[in-house]
Design an enzyme around this catalytic site. Sequence first.
Site, PDB file in Angstrom:
ATOM      1  N   SER A  72       0.818  -1.212   0.000  1.00 34.11           N
ATOM      2  CA  SER A  72       0.000   0.000   0.000  1.00 34.11           C
ATOM      3  C   SER A  72       0.859   1.272   0.000  1.00 34.11           C
ATOM      4  O   SER A  72       1.566   1.554  -0.962  1.00 34.11           O
ATOM      5  CB  SER A  72      -0.950  -0.045   1.194  1.00 34.11           C
ATOM      6  OG  SER A  72      -1.896   0.985   1.140  1.00 34.11           O
ATOM      7  N   ASP A 103      10.680   5.434  -9.703  1.00 29.75           N
ATOM      8  CA  ASP A 103      10.323   5.914 -11.038  1.00 29.75           C
ATOM      9  C   ASP A 103      10.888   7.299 -11.333  1.00 29.75           C
ATOM     10  O   ASP A 103      11.084   7.664 -12.499  1.00 29.75           O
ATOM     11  CB  ASP A 103       8.799   5.945 -11.209  1.00 29.75           C
ATOM     12  CG  ASP A 103       8.213   4.564 -11.431  1.00 29.75           C
ATOM     13  OD1 ASP A 103       8.973   3.572 -11.344  1.00 29.75           O
ATOM     14  OD2 ASP A 103       6.987   4.458 -11.672  1.00 29.75           O
ATOM     15  N   LYS A 116      -0.597  -4.075  -3.352  1.00 27.71           N
ATOM     16  CA  LYS A 116      -1.902  -3.485  -3.021  1.00 27.71           C
ATOM     17  C   LYS A 116      -1.943  -2.088  -3.639  1.00 27.71           C
ATOM     18  O   LYS A 116      -1.450  -1.127  -3.061  1.00 27.71           O
ATOM     19  CB  LYS A 116      -2.135  -3.402  -1.526  1.00 27.71           C
ATOM     20  CG  LYS A 116      -3.511  -2.812  -1.183  1.00 27.71           C
ATOM     21  CD  LYS A 116      -3.747  -2.732   0.314  1.00 27.71           C
ATOM     22  CE  LYS A 116      -5.138  -2.193   0.612  1.00 27.71           C
ATOM     23  NZ  LYS A 116      -5.293  -0.750   0.301  1.00 27.71           N
TER      24      LYS A 116
END
Length: 440
Positions: A281, A292, A306
């Site tokens: 999560s 990224d 999740k």
Amino acid sequence: ERYPDVPSKKLYDRGWTIIQNDYVDKTYNYQNWEIWRHRYDDYLKTREDSYKAVETMIASLGDRYTRFLDRKAFEEEKESIEAELTGVGIQIGLDQEGRVVIIAPIEGTPGANADLRPNDLILEIDGKNTSGLSIEQAAKMIRGPVGTDVTLTVERDKEKFKKTITRAVIPIRAIPDGQVLTIFGDIGYIRLSTFISKDTVQELLDALEKLDTSAKGFIIDLRNNPGGLLNNAMVISDMFLDGGIIVSTVNKNGYVTSFGSRLIDSTDKPVVLLVNSNSASASEIFAGALRDNGRADIVGSKTFGKGLVQAINKLGDGSGVNVTIAKYLTPNKTDINKKGIEPDYKVDLDKVDYDLSRGPWFFDPNVKFGVRTPEDAQDKQLMKAVEVLKQKIGNSATPIPEEVISKITELDKKYSEKKANQDKKEEKKKDKQAQKESKK
């Protein structure tokens, strides 16, 4: 009662409307949501009737994260954000088969002291079978007044046993005591165990400030961190970024909302993140944002996967609905739900590693809690993170002591020997089984 008296039919209708308006799946698990609108009109006589009806309706979605919260569960959700609970100190969830499983014990709590471990299945609570229970129902049974006992029937590696544990106040801290320190000369190590505390951001700011003068780079350990508040994940990501997207969300209509970083990063020093299969999560939002954007490398094993966002909605009488309202995407628009994040440097752990105490230093089933330290050189994933960060720091990095390198070499040798012996045993077992089958 201190709660408003809302008619039972109105309670049910509010629950139905929340799902209709906000639930992420436009198909509602491939059913016509209208069939639920007046399904129980003739049966909703009491508040308990409406609660049961809302639970049944929500169960039809087949979404473990969308759930009804009765008054007590709703209060406990608020308490968890306010960072204090009473219970035994374990984070629980449901596995793929819907069984109650321990995600992680909280260090220093009765659950951790009773040697409860990640992935332990809870089969019974005070003699009641947990099959079919929701997370809230199981949590409600485990929690209780301080000083009272609860007995858990646990299954671990196909062995069953009972643990009777005395409940206590469970303070929820994002960074456990003693887990902000400088290791191996110039590495700032921070273990971020949860994103649920309202003080998470301040705790991390304090940790970075404490380590700022001694650290040339940071390892942030997210292993066994099950997540928490989306806002915490975004603010903390912002602390390490000086631009770029942090996370995007996609609602039921496919509308994408992207959340960008502000140009006020707290540190520009190199960062490595440590993750494992229990990193979920908000942990994955943070990890995805930094990776990224080229801000951090990730070391460890694949994360939980999740990629869903929940919102808690009030029904008006003290109860509520926790509903999945969106999916989230990493800055590269990657949907990680049920897929997880693959580390840049994959370091998986097997049974032999755990037998040799090469798992996370902060939770080792082989020794009493508090015996091990981050610098004991046994934590296989952490040592890889140290190696990666030292390379990122460059020529100014403090060399890893020779005795540490020797210890790692010796542990690698022991692993190879034990793994070879284990493989031989497995091969013999297969041969015997094959021989039995051929005789038949």
